[in-house]
Design a protein around this motif. Structure first.
Motif, PDB file in Angstrom:
ATOM      1  N   THR A 217       0.826  -1.196   0.000  1.00  0.00           N
ATOM      2  CA  THR A 217       0.000   0.000   0.000  1.00  0.00           C
ATOM      3  C   THR A 217       0.867   1.254   0.000  1.00  0.00           C
ATOM      4  O   THR A 217       2.078   1.207   0.217  1.00  0.00           O
ATOM      5  N   ILE A 218       0.223   2.387  -0.247  1.00  0.00           N
ATOM      6  CA  ILE A 218       0.922   3.674  -0.183  1.00  0.00           C
ATOM      7  C   ILE A 218       1.491   3.886   1.220  1.00  0.00           C
ATOM      8  O   ILE A 218       2.604   4.386   1.397  1.00  0.00           O
ATOM      9  N   ARG A 219       0.732   3.486   2.234  1.00  0.00           N
ATOM     10  CA  ARG A 219       1.197   3.631   3.610  1.00  0.00           C
ATOM     11  C   ARG A 219       2.472   2.817   3.832  1.00  0.00           C
ATOM     12  O   ARG A 219       3.404   3.279   4.504  1.00  0.00           O
ATOM     13  N   ASP A 220       2.536   1.612   3.252  1.00  0.00           N
ATOM     14  CA  ASP A 220       3.750   0.793   3.368  1.00  0.00           C
ATOM     15  C   ASP A 220       4.942   1.502   2.749  1.00  0.00           C
ATOM     16  O   ASP A 220       6.056   1.470   3.282  1.00  0.00           O
ATOM     17  N   SER A 221       4.716   2.127   1.612  1.00  0.00           N
ATOM     18  CA  SER A 221       5.804   2.821   0.916  1.00  0.00           C
ATOM     19  C   SER A 221       6.359   3.969   1.760  1.00  0.00           C
ATOM     20  O   SER A 221       7.582   4.141   1.882  1.00  0.00           O
ATOM     21  N   VAL A 224       8.465   2.714   4.633  1.00  0.00           N
ATOM     22  CA  VAL A 224       9.829   2.370   4.218  1.00  0.00           C
ATOM     23  C   VAL A 224      10.682   3.630   4.113  1.00  0.00           C
ATOM     24  O   VAL A 224      11.841   3.658   4.540  1.00  0.00           O
ATOM     25  N   LEU A 225      10.122   4.695   3.552  1.00  0.00           N
ATOM     26  CA  LEU A 225      10.874   5.940   3.409  1.00  0.00           C
ATOM     27  C   LEU A 225      11.270   6.524   4.760  1.00  0.00           C
ATOM     28  O   LEU A 225      12.361   7.069   4.918  1.00  0.00           O
ATOM     29  N   ARG A 226      10.383   6.410   5.740  1.00  0.00           N
ATOM     30  CA  ARG A 226      10.705   6.931   7.073  1.00  0.00           C
ATOM     31  C   ARG A 226      11.835   6.158   7.734  1.00  0.00           C
ATOM     32  O   ARG A 226      12.636   6.731   8.484  1.00  0.00           O
ATOM     33  N   SER A 227      11.931   4.882   7.427  1.00  0.00           N
ATOM     34  CA  SER A 227      12.966   4.054   8.052  1.00  0.00           C
ATOM     35  C   SER A 227      14.252   3.982   7.226  1.00  0.00           C
ATOM     36  O   SER A 227      15.274   3.510   7.709  1.00  0.00           O
ATOM     37  N   ASN A 228      14.204   4.459   5.987  1.00  0.00           N
ATOM     38  CA  ASN A 228      15.370   4.386   5.106  1.00  0.00           C
ATOM     39  C   ASN A 228      15.677   5.798   4.597  1.00  0.00           C
ATOM     40  O   ASN A 228      15.258   6.191   3.503  1.00  0.00           O
ATOM     41  N   LYS A 229      16.408   6.558   5.409  1.00  0.00           N
ATOM     42  CA  LYS A 229      16.674   7.964   5.077  1.00  0.00           C
ATOM     43  C   LYS A 229      17.454   8.144   3.771  1.00  0.00           C
ATOM     44  O   LYS A 229      17.136   9.031   2.980  1.00  0.00           O
ATOM     45  N   PRO A 230      18.500   7.327   3.517  1.00  0.00           N
ATOM     46  CA  PRO A 230      19.209   7.501   2.232  1.00  0.00           C
ATOM     47  C   PRO A 230      18.288   7.347   1.026  1.00  0.00           C
ATOM     48  O   PRO A 230      18.397   8.089   0.053  1.00  0.00           O
TER      49      PRO A 230
END
Length: 240
Positions: A217-221, A224-230
């Motif tokens: 889902t969009i929420r999942d995406s 991931v962005l919040r946990s993967n800063k690079p």
């Protein structure tokens, strides 16, 4: 377990598709602005506005197209059908982008805007499956890395070849052309690119079958962005 080795003919096909696709990318990226301003007679300001609108639309349109593709599965595979069909659209829209016309300036600007934006959308239909293909050709990281390396080599050769070959083609047709050979040169270059892409796509094999129950889902995406800063920084740079 399915053989996870990516065979040499597949690597050659991946390389071939990259070269063909980037003949279009290199042609449009390097020569379309000169064509607009010096052959069609469009003002630099109008051409710049076309590019700005197209880039903003790309930032919105690309993830929509990619997300839609991710929901579809075909008998031939998840990405192969696009790579067999879209090259004809790329060759067509790239050629149409370099057509000369003796029409009012507003018509020229409108035509340039429509064809340039259409080219960007069609290129996305090819580029997304092309780069994602490496992830379904094998589960082995080394095999995937080998495929991506071959693809990057093809990309660089395709872009470089467009910059070398296209000026020679324009010189060949310039004497009898109303577009200084640009229209004829673009058509000839796409006649080279098309078989490279179609034949290349026909050699690749999708070994990894997606699980139809896997739904992202969009929420999942965003999670991931919040946990993967690079990753967030890279995507932010592309968006800008």
């Amino acid at each position: 377990m399915t053989d996870q080795k990516i065979h040499n003919r597949e690597l050659v096909g991946y390389f071939s598709y990259a070269v063909g696709q980037c003949l279009s990318f290199g042609l449009v990226g390097s020569f379309i602005l000169y064509f607009y301003t010096d052959i069609l007679g469009i003002s630099p300001a109008a051409a710049g506005a076309i590019f700005l609108i197209a880039r903003v639309w790309d930032a919105i349109n690309d993830p929509i197209i990619a997300g839609y593709m991710d929901t579809l599965n075909f008998k031939r595979g998840k990405f192969t059908p696009y790579m067999l069909f879209v090259p004809f659209l790329i060759a067509g829209i790239t050629s149409l982008s370099f057509i000369g016309m003796d029409l009012p300036m507003t018509t020229k600007v409108a035509y340039a805007a429509v064809t340039y934006i259409a080219w960007g959308m069609i290129y996305t239909l090819s580029d997304v499956p092309f780069w994602t293909m490496s992830s379904v050709m094998s589960q082995e990281p080394q095999e995937r890395a080998k495929a991506v390396t071959v693809a990057m080599l093809g990309v660089n050769i395709g872009i470089g070849s467009a910059s070398i070959i296209f000026p020679k083609l324009t010189e060949l047709f310039a004497a009898t052309s109303s577009t200084k050979g640009y229209m004829e040169g673009a058509i000839c270059l796409m006649l080279i690119a098309l078989p490279l892409m179609v034949l290349g796509a026909s050699q690749m094999k999708e070994r990894i079958k997606p699980n139809p129950n896997d739904k992202i889902t969009i929420r999942d995406s965003f999670r991931v962005l919040r946990s993967n800063k690079p990753l967030a920084y890279v995507l932010g740079a592309f968006f800008l």
